[in-house]
Design a protein around this motif. Structure first.
Motif, PDB file in Angstrom:
ATOM      1  N   VAL A 186      -4.127 -17.848 -10.547  1.00  0.00           N
ATOM      2  CA  VAL A 186      -4.222 -16.398 -10.341  1.00  0.00           C
ATOM      3  C   VAL A 186      -3.232 -15.956  -9.262  1.00  0.00           C
ATOM      4  CG1 VAL A 186      -5.721 -14.583  -9.384  1.00  0.00           C
ATOM      5  CG2 VAL A 186      -6.556 -16.083 -11.200  1.00  0.00           C
ATOM      6  N   LYS A 187      -3.171 -16.676  -8.154  1.00  0.00           N
ATOM      7  CA  LYS A 187      -2.239 -16.335  -7.068  1.00  0.00           C
ATOM      8  C   LYS A 187      -0.799 -16.510  -7.524  1.00  0.00           C
ATOM      9  CE  LYS A 187      -0.830 -15.825  -2.625  1.00  0.00           C
ATOM     10  NZ  LYS A 187       0.519 -16.263  -2.602  1.00  0.00           N
ATOM     11  N   ALA A 188      -0.524 -17.598  -8.217  1.00  0.00           N
ATOM     12  CA  ALA A 188       0.852 -17.876  -8.661  1.00  0.00           C
ATOM     13  C   ALA A 188       1.372 -16.814  -9.626  1.00  0.00           C
ATOM     14  CB  ALA A 188       0.927 -19.262  -9.304  1.00  0.00           C
ATOM     15  N   GLU A 189       0.487 -16.266 -10.453  1.00  0.00           N
ATOM     16  CA  GLU A 189       0.901 -15.285 -11.468  1.00  0.00           C
ATOM     17  C   GLU A 189       0.775 -13.836 -11.001  1.00  0.00           C
ATOM     18  OE1 GLU A 189      -1.568 -16.173 -14.830  1.00  0.00           O
ATOM     19  OE2 GLU A 189      -0.374 -17.924 -15.398  1.00  0.00           O
ATOM     20  N   ALA A 190       0.187 -13.620  -9.836  1.00  0.00           N
ATOM     21  CA  ALA A 190      -0.083 -12.262  -9.370  1.00  0.00           C
ATOM     22  C   ALA A 190       1.200 -11.514  -9.015  1.00  0.00           C
ATOM     23  CB  ALA A 190      -1.001 -12.310  -8.155  1.00  0.00           C
ATOM     24  N   ASP A 191       1.121 -10.198  -9.149  1.00  0.00           N
ATOM     25  CA  ASP A 191       2.220  -9.327  -8.740  1.00  0.00           C
ATOM     26  C   ASP A 191       2.016  -8.942  -7.278  1.00  0.00           C
ATOM     27  OD1 ASP A 191       3.311  -9.150 -11.379  1.00  0.00           O
ATOM     28  OD2 ASP A 191       1.739  -7.702 -11.876  1.00  0.00           O
ATOM     29  N   CYS A 192       3.033  -9.138  -6.448  1.00  0.00           N
ATOM     30  CA  CYS A 192       2.950  -8.728  -5.051  1.00  0.00           C
ATOM     31  C   CYS A 192       3.238  -7.228  -4.984  1.00  0.00           C
ATOM     32  CB  CYS A 192       3.940  -9.501  -4.182  1.00  0.00           C
ATOM     33  SG  CYS A 192       3.842  -9.035  -2.437  1.00  0.00           S
ATOM     34  N   LEU A 193       2.217  -6.443  -4.630  1.00  0.00           N
ATOM     35  CA  LEU A 193       2.384  -4.998  -4.506  1.00  0.00           C
ATOM     36  C   LEU A 193       2.948  -4.621  -3.143  1.00  0.00           C
ATOM     37  CD1 LEU A 193      -0.965  -3.791  -6.137  1.00  0.00           C
ATOM     38  CD2 LEU A 193       1.246  -4.211  -7.238  1.00  0.00           C
ATOM     39  N   TYR A 194       2.497  -5.321  -2.096  1.00  0.00           N
ATOM     40  CA  TYR A 194       2.971  -5.084  -0.728  1.00  0.00           C
ATOM     41  C   TYR A 194       3.072  -6.423  -0.022  1.00  0.00           C
ATOM     42  CZ  TYR A 194       1.686  -0.207  -1.523  1.00  0.00           C
ATOM     43  OH  TYR A 194       1.582   1.060  -2.033  1.00  0.00           O
ATOM     44  N   ASN A 195       4.217  -6.688   0.606  1.00  0.00           N
ATOM     45  CA  ASN A 195       4.364  -7.934   1.348  1.00  0.00           C
ATOM     46  C   ASN A 195       3.780  -7.783   2.756  1.00  0.00           C
ATOM     47  OD1 ASN A 195       6.342  -6.791   3.087  1.00  0.00           O
ATOM     48  ND2 ASN A 195       7.971  -7.315   1.640  1.00  0.00           N
ATOM     49  N   GLU A 196       3.782  -8.860   3.498  1.00  0.00           N
ATOM     50  CA  GLU A 196       3.156  -8.876   4.819  1.00  0.00           C
ATOM     51  C   GLU A 196       3.779  -7.851   5.767  1.00  0.00           C
ATOM     52  OE1 GLU A 196       1.568 -12.158   8.047  1.00  0.00           O
ATOM     53  OE2 GLU A 196       3.093 -12.757   6.598  1.00  0.00           O
ATOM     54  N   ALA A 197       5.087  -7.727   5.748  1.00  0.00           N
ATOM     55  CA  ALA A 197       5.751  -6.763   6.636  1.00  0.00           C
ATOM     56  C   ALA A 197       5.349  -5.327   6.284  1.00  0.00           C
ATOM     57  CB  ALA A 197       7.269  -6.932   6.551  1.00  0.00           C
ATOM     58  N   GLN A 198       5.247  -5.026   5.016  1.00  0.00           N
ATOM     59  CA  GLN A 198       4.844  -3.674   4.601  1.00  0.00           C
ATOM     60  C   GLN A 198       3.401  -3.373   5.017  1.00  0.00           C
ATOM     61  OE1 GLN A 198       5.963  -4.533   0.489  1.00  0.00           O
ATOM     62  NE2 GLN A 198       7.322  -2.739   0.513  1.00  0.00           N
ATOM     63  N   VAL A 199       2.536  -4.361   4.877  1.00  0.00           N
ATOM     64  CA  VAL A 199       1.140  -4.171   5.275  1.00  0.00           C
ATOM     65  C   VAL A 199       1.044  -3.993   6.784  1.00  0.00           C
ATOM     66  CG1 VAL A 199      -1.174  -5.169   5.293  1.00  0.00           C
ATOM     67  CG2 VAL A 199       0.267  -5.423   3.271  1.00  0.00           C
ATOM     68  N   ASP A 200       1.760  -4.822   7.526  1.00  0.00           N
ATOM     69  CA  ASP A 200       1.729  -4.706   8.985  1.00  0.00           C
ATOM     70  C   ASP A 200       2.254  -3.352   9.456  1.00  0.00           C
ATOM     71  OD1 ASP A 200       0.545  -7.171   9.348  1.00  0.00           O
ATOM     72  OD2 ASP A 200       2.419  -8.212   9.801  1.00  0.00           O
ATOM     73  N   ALA A 201       3.280  -2.831   8.807  1.00  0.00           N
ATOM     74  CA  ALA A 201       3.811  -1.506   9.165  1.00  0.00           C
ATOM     75  C   ALA A 201       2.767  -0.421   8.894  1.00  0.00           C
ATOM     76  CB  ALA A 201       5.095  -1.221   8.388  1.00  0.00           C
ATOM     77  N   ALA A 202       2.031  -0.546   7.808  1.00  0.00           N
ATOM     78  CA  ALA A 202       0.972   0.421   7.493  1.00  0.00           C
ATOM     79  C   ALA A 202      -0.146   0.355   8.527  1.00  0.00           C
ATOM     80  CB  ALA A 202       0.427   0.164   6.089  1.00  0.00           C
ATOM     81  N   ILE A 203      -0.496  -0.839   8.961  1.00  0.00           N
ATOM     82  CA  ILE A 203      -1.539  -0.999   9.976  1.00  0.00           C
ATOM     83  C   ILE A 203      -1.084  -0.383  11.296  1.00  0.00           C
ATOM     84  CG2 ILE A 203      -2.828  -2.689  11.361  1.00  0.00           C
ATOM     85  CD1 ILE A 203      -2.849  -4.477   8.808  1.00  0.00           C
ATOM     86  N   GLU A 204       0.160  -0.569  11.644  1.00  0.00           N
ATOM     87  CA  GLU A 204       0.708   0.040  12.868  1.00  0.00           C
ATOM     88  C   GLU A 204       0.626   1.563  12.796  1.00  0.00           C
ATOM     89  OE1 GLU A 204       2.053   0.604  16.541  1.00  0.00           O
ATOM     90  OE2 GLU A 204       1.733  -1.412  15.731  1.00  0.00           O
ATOM     91  N   ALA A 205       0.940   2.141  11.651  1.00  0.00           N
ATOM     92  CA  ALA A 205       0.880   3.603  11.485  1.00  0.00           C
ATOM     93  C   ALA A 205      -0.567   4.108  11.615  1.00  0.00           C
ATOM     94  CB  ALA A 205       1.469   4.007  10.135  1.00  0.00           C
ATOM     95  N   ILE A 206      -1.511   3.379  11.038  1.00  0.00           N
ATOM     96  CA  ILE A 206      -2.922   3.758  11.170  1.00  0.00           C
ATOM     97  C   ILE A 206      -3.339   3.701  12.639  1.00  0.00           C
ATOM     98  CG2 ILE A 206      -5.296   3.014  10.712  1.00  0.00           C
ATOM     99  CD1 ILE A 206      -4.403   2.123   7.958  1.00  0.00           C
TER     100      ILE A 206
END
Length: 185
Positions: A11-31
Motif C-alpha cells: 500500500v505504501k509503495a503504490e501510494a500517491d504522495c500528495l504532500y511531501n514532508e517539507a510541504q507538510v512542515d511549511a503548512a504546520i508553520e503557517a498554522i
C-alpha cells in the motif's frame, strides 16, 4: 487478527504522495503563526485528538510561543478500518476547561462526525470558546454539518483515503513522512 505486512508495505509503495514532508512542515508553520497571533493571550487548554492528532500536535506544539495546558482525548469512528462507524469515546478530556478557550488539534477534517461530537462535548461542558486545528481538510460535500469548518487548516486534499503524519491505513503508516493517498481508494 492476522496482519498481512506484505499488503501494508505494498500500500505504501503504490501510494500517491500528495504532500511531501517539507510541504507538510511549511503548512504546520503557517498554522502555528496564525494560532500564535490569535490565541497567545487566551490561556487555552489544548487537546490532542488521539491517535491521529499525535504527530501533527507533536510538530505544532513547539511552535506555539505562549503558555498553554495540554492534554488529550480519544474518540474514534474508524477503529483501524477504512470506513467510519459510530463514535466511540476511549478517553474523555481530564483537564477542566470550564470558562476557558479550548484548542482541539486533530489530523483530518473528513466528514467531521468525530470533530463535531468533540466540539459539542466541549461547548456543553462549559468551554468559553472552542477552536480547531486540522492538518488536512478533505474536499467534498459530505460534512456532518454544513457549517462545520476548522479554524486552522494546514492543507486540503482530494477525496481519497489518505495516510501519513498521524493518519493511518488499517492502523499502519501513521509514521509516514508525508501525506499519501491509497491506490484505488
Amino acid at each position: 487478527m492476522s496482519v498481512d505486512l506484505e499488503h501494508i508495505c505494498q500500500v505504501k509503495a503504490e501510494a500517491d504522495c500528495l504532500y511531501n514532508e517539507a510541504q507538510v512542515d511549511a503548512a504546520i508553520e503557517a498554522i502555528a503563526q496564525k494560532i500564535n497571533a490569535e490565541l497567545a493571550n487566551r490561556n487555552p487548554v489544548v487537546f490532542c485528538v488521539m491517535n491521529g492528532g499525535l504527530v501533527f500536535a507533536g510538530r505544532l506544539l513547539p511552535k506555539l510561543d505562549f503558555p498553554l495546558e495540554l492534554s488529550y482525548l480519544h474518540a474514534t469512528r474508524y477503529r483501524n478500518e477504512t470506513s467510519g462507524g459510530d463514535l466511540f469515546w476511549k478517553a474523555k478530556p481530564e483537564l477542566s476547561f470550564i470558562d476557558r478557550d479550548v484548542l482541539i488539534i486533530d489530523d483530518i477534517l473528513d466528514e467531521g462526525h468525530t470533530l463535531h461530537a468533540i466540539l459539542e462535548f466541549c461547548r456543553h461542558a462549559g468551554a468559553a470558546a472552542v477552536h480547531t486545528a486540522v492538518l488536512i481538510e478533505k474536499e467534498h460535500q459530505r460534512k456532518a454539518s454544513p457549517d462545520l469548518k476548522a479554524d486552522y487548516v494546514g492543507l486540503s486534499c482530494i477525496d481519497r483515503y489518505i495516510f501519513g503524519y498521524g493518519m493511518d491505513y488499517k492502523g499502519y503508516w501513521r509514521n509516514a513522512p508525508g501525506i499519501y493517498a491509497v491506490k484505488g481508494l
